[in-house]
Each structure stands twice: as structure tokens, then as C-alpha cells.
Design an enzyme around this catalytic site. Structure first.
Site, PDB file in Angstrom:
ATOM      1  N   TYR A   3      -7.345  -2.944  -1.272  1.00  0.00           N
ATOM      2  CA  TYR A   3      -6.961  -1.714  -1.957  1.00  0.00           C
ATOM      3  C   TYR A   3      -8.188  -1.030  -2.557  1.00  0.00           C
ATOM      4  O   TYR A   3      -8.272   0.202  -2.573  1.00  0.00           O
ATOM      5  CB  TYR A   3      -5.907  -1.966  -3.037  1.00  0.00           C
ATOM      6  N   ILE A  23       2.265   1.823  -3.466  1.00  0.00           N
ATOM      7  CA  ILE A  23       1.268   2.358  -4.399  1.00  0.00           C
ATOM      8  C   ILE A  23       0.996   3.830  -4.114  1.00  0.00           C
ATOM      9  O   ILE A  23       0.964   4.668  -5.021  1.00  0.00           O
ATOM     10  CB  ILE A  23      -0.047   1.564  -4.303  1.00  0.00           C
ATOM     11  N   GLU A  24       0.766   4.141  -2.852  1.00  0.00           N
ATOM     12  CA  GLU A  24       0.281   5.467  -2.481  1.00  0.00           C
ATOM     13  C   GLU A  24       1.348   6.553  -2.573  1.00  0.00           C
ATOM     14  O   GLU A  24       1.054   7.679  -2.974  1.00  0.00           O
ATOM     15  CB  GLU A  24      -0.284   5.430  -1.053  1.00  0.00           C
ATOM     16  N   SER A  25       2.570   6.240  -2.188  1.00  0.00           N
ATOM     17  CA  SER A  25       3.560   7.310  -2.044  1.00  0.00           C
ATOM     18  C   SER A  25       4.954   6.965  -2.538  1.00  0.00           C
ATOM     19  O   SER A  25       5.859   7.802  -2.436  1.00  0.00           O
ATOM     20  CB  SER A  25       3.665   7.699  -0.567  1.00  0.00           C
ATOM     21  N   PHE A  40       0.821  -1.208   0.000  1.00  0.00           N
ATOM     22  CA  PHE A  40       0.000   0.000   0.000  1.00  0.00           C
ATOM     23  C   PHE A  40       0.861   1.266   0.000  1.00  0.00           C
ATOM     24  O   PHE A  40       0.563   2.223  -0.727  1.00  0.00           O
ATOM     25  CB  PHE A  40      -0.932  -0.002   1.213  1.00  0.00           C
TER      26      PHE A  40
END
EC number: 4.2.2.n1
Length: 260
Positions: free
Chosen positions: A197, A114-116, A111
Site C-alpha cells: 500500500y 481503502i481507495e474507493s 486496496f
């Protein structure tokens, strides 16, 4: 912190009740209602600590409660990453968060990737999303209210702690657990990382509906708001709408690219 009185209700009352319990003043299970038992325990705490014993929880009572509170898993026991924007440096952090929360470090790493891309100082240009898990201001406020005291984070009015990767990871893990608990009874199985997700991306309510809608249904028909906000996810390059299964496959591919 807000001044609390008998008759008040809400999250601040839950925090008060939790602190009283942790300090040895038994109010039972926190329910967010400032009733007789909570009032009596506040008065007892105030008397024991030489405070005005009026049952009103103001600045001095809050300060005394916080001074006596020792969190079971303080966030400072989680190591800081030795470098920013690094999966390798993030791994020890996520391993420690797994030990603290029970959420698999592999899931947390996926996660955050993906996010940052593991940039714990990043802030989105088009929203308030900030940090490893790209928490919006409102979501972060709720997470700190609900789980902050568990890890020794008593307040974060400006949201600045989203850039502390340890706290961001702990709150990210707690949010994942919330979504697990929402999806599990609907799916009647353990949610996959892609299922989770979807809950992170669309919100748990929309994800729950998405995962229980027929695979061949047109996704944009059932989720027009989400489709308008994310046209590249819901429509093909020629403008034709994707099915639920096609959208799921797209999201699964995105998650798979960040699994290692």
C-alpha cells in the site's frame, strides 16, 4: 492506433509485436524496435490477408490484427458485481481476478476498500483518480498499454474503462505485481499488504526508500515532497514530525481497518 514504420520504437511497436506473435507471425520477444524481422513479419501478415504489403502498419493492418486476436483471459469472463459499493458483491470479482492474475483476492479487496469503498463509479474531486483502484489518467494509460491486450482491452483513450470494475481490478492486480517485483529484492522477503500500500500511495520508488530508511529517522526530512502533500500523515497534531516507524504504523493501521 499510431501508424508504424520500420525504424520506429516504443510501446506501440511492442503491442504490434505481441499481436503478430499471437497471430502466428513470430517476431521473437517483443522489444519495442521495428527492425527487419518485425518488418518482414508485417509484410507476410499483410500478404496473407490481402492488404497492401508495404510493411507500414496503418489503420487497415491494425484492424486486421485486432480482428484475429483472441486474448487468453478476456476480461468479459470476469463477472460484473451484482451491486455497487458492496464488499460482498466485489468478492466474486476479486476471486476471478485472483485466478487470472495470481494476486490474492484478499489483497485486492483491501486496496479497493481503502481507495474507493467499492464504488466503481467514483471520481476524486481533486484529481483524475477514478474507479475501484483510483487510477490516475496517466497511470491508467500506461497500464492499458502494457497489459490491456492480455485481457482483451485494446485501447481506452478516454479512460472511461476505469469505471468497469472488472478491468480496474485486473489492472490493479497487475500494478500490485509490478510493485511486488520492485520491493521484493530490496526487502529480501515477500512484501506485506502495508508495504504494497505504501508503494500504491507514494509510488514504488518512494516506498522502496521509505522501507529501507532507519525507523527512528524523521520521515519528513527524507520525504519533504510527500510530507508537504500529506501533512496529516507525516506530522502529529501538535506539529511535531513523525518518525519513519510512526508513519509506517499509521499506514499499517489504515490497511488493517480494511482487512476482513
Amino acid at each position: 492506433m499510431k501508424v508504424l514504420r520500420k525504424g520506429d520504437r516504443g510501446d506501440e511497436v511492442c503491442q504490434l509485436q505481441t499481436l503478430l506473435n499471437l497471430c502466428g507471425y513470430d517476431v521473437g520477444k517483443p522489444d519495442g524496435i521495428f527492425g527487419n524481422n518485425t518488418f518482414n513479419q508485417v509484410v507476410k501478415f499483410q500478404k496473407d490477408n490481402c492488404l497492401d504489403s508495404d510493411g507500414i502498419v496503418g489503420k487497415n493492418t491494425w484492424a486486421e490484427l485486432f480482428s484475429k486476436y483472441s486474448p487468453p483471459i478476456p476480461y468479459k469472463t470476469i463477472p460484473m458485481p451484482t451491486a455497487n459499493k458492496s464488499r460482498a458483491a466485489a468478492t466474486p470479482v476479486m476471486n476471478a481476478v485472483e485466478n487470472a492474475t495470481g494476486v490474492r483476492s484478499q489483497l485486492l479487496l483491501t486496496f479497493a476498500s481503502i481507495e474507493s469503498a467499492f464504488d466503481y463509479e467514483i471520481k476524486a474531486k481533486t484529481s483524475s483518480a477514478t474507479g475501484w483502484f483510483q487510477f490516475l489518467t496517466g497511470t491508467w494509460k500506461t497500464m492499458i498499454e502494457n497489459y490491456g491486450m492480455k485481457y482483451g482491452v485494446l485501447t481506452d483513450p478516454t479512460g472511461a474503462l476505469r469505471k468497469d470494475p472488472r478491468i480496474s481490478a485486473l489492472m490493479g492486480a497487475e500494478l500490485i505485481k509490478e510493485n511486488m517485483n520492485i520491493l521484493r529484492p530490496v526487502l529480501k522477503r515477500e512484501p506485506t499488504d502495508t508495504d504494497l500500500y505504501l508503494a500504491h500511495f507514494f509510488g514504488p520508488g518512494a516506498a522502496r526508500r521509505f522501507l529501507t530508511t532507519g525507523q527512528n529517522e524523521l520521515a519528513a526530512t527524507h520525504f519533504p515532497k510527500e510530507a508537504q502533500a500529506n501533512p496529516s500523515i507525516f506530522y502529529n497534531k501538535d506539529g511535531s514530525p513523525k518518525t519513519i516507524q510512526e508513519v509506517y504504523n499509521l499506514m499499517d493501521g489504515k490497511v488493517a481497518a480494511h482487512r476482513k
